[in-house]
Design a protein around this motif. Sequence first.
Motif, short mmCIF file in Angstrom:
data_model
loop_
_atom_site.label_atom_id
_atom_site.label_comp_id
_atom_site.label_asym_id
_atom_site.label_seq_id
_atom_site.Cartn_x
_atom_site.Cartn_y
_atom_site.Cartn_z
N LYS A 83 23.37 69.58 37.35
CA LYS A 83 23.54 68.75 38.31
C LYS A 83 25.11 68.47 38.48
N THR A 111 22.47 69.05 43.57
CA THR A 111 21.50 69.42 42.43
C THR A 111 21.20 70.96 42.96
N THR A 114 19.13 70.87 46.33
CA THR A 114 19.38 70.17 47.55
C THR A 114 20.82 70.78 47.83
N LEU A 129 13.20 72.85 46.84
CA LEU A 129 13.22 71.75 45.84
C LEU A 129 11.46 71.32 45.78
N ALA A 146 16.24 73.08 51.78
CA ALA A 146 17.10 72.23 52.58
C ALA A 146 18.03 73.30 53.56
N TRP A 218 13.60 59.03 55.23
CA TRP A 218 13.27 60.14 54.73
C TRP A 218 11.90 60.81 54.84
#
Length: 218
Positions: A83, A111, A114, A129, A146, A218
Amino acid sequence: MSQTVETPETPLMQQYQSLKSDYPHALLFFRLGDFYELFYDDAKTASAVLGLTLTARQGVPMCGVPHHAASNYICRLLNAGHKVAICEQVAPSGDAKKAKLFKREVVRLITPGTVVEDELLTPRASRYLVGLDLDIVGWGLASFDASTGDFLATQNLNDPDLYQLLSFISKTGPAEILANARTMKEIKKRGLDFGPVTLTEYTSREAALPAWASQAVW
């Protein structure tokens, strides 16, 4: 075991340590002029993965990458399962000239699961993810890419040997799996091998997000 190195009592290194303490599990790209510098164990890890020369200043291990070419290095670190926290100089130009030390903030935590930037993505490869919840009753998960918006949620309460879970993970090939402490304990207890995937543990919704994103929907 890493060797303990005393932090030099300078404003810059004190600032670095304060920022690093908020991102202990990420490699901190600390902006210094035209370079991102890494220090201590972060420098040792990055130099080994990227083939960079490891130097030292005041006994502190360090290495750096040019700001304009950082994407390539970040991509290689992500592909290796690391990360990366990006720390930028954020003080306005006028204030920076007056200040002895630039104000710096972590503006992005990247990460393996992401990534959305084209320059950090491997062509024609997914970056799923997966959020996984696993206990003695069964399991549930949500999978999200994503970069494409592809999303799937599923559960299974009749998979005692976890064959279906392992099959899903194998077919999906996620870049990162998010799990709470209980699930991480079950993964270790059962000796589950998900292959080359980054496992990230979180303790709560707030702990899993950087401070600037705590109010996001979210």
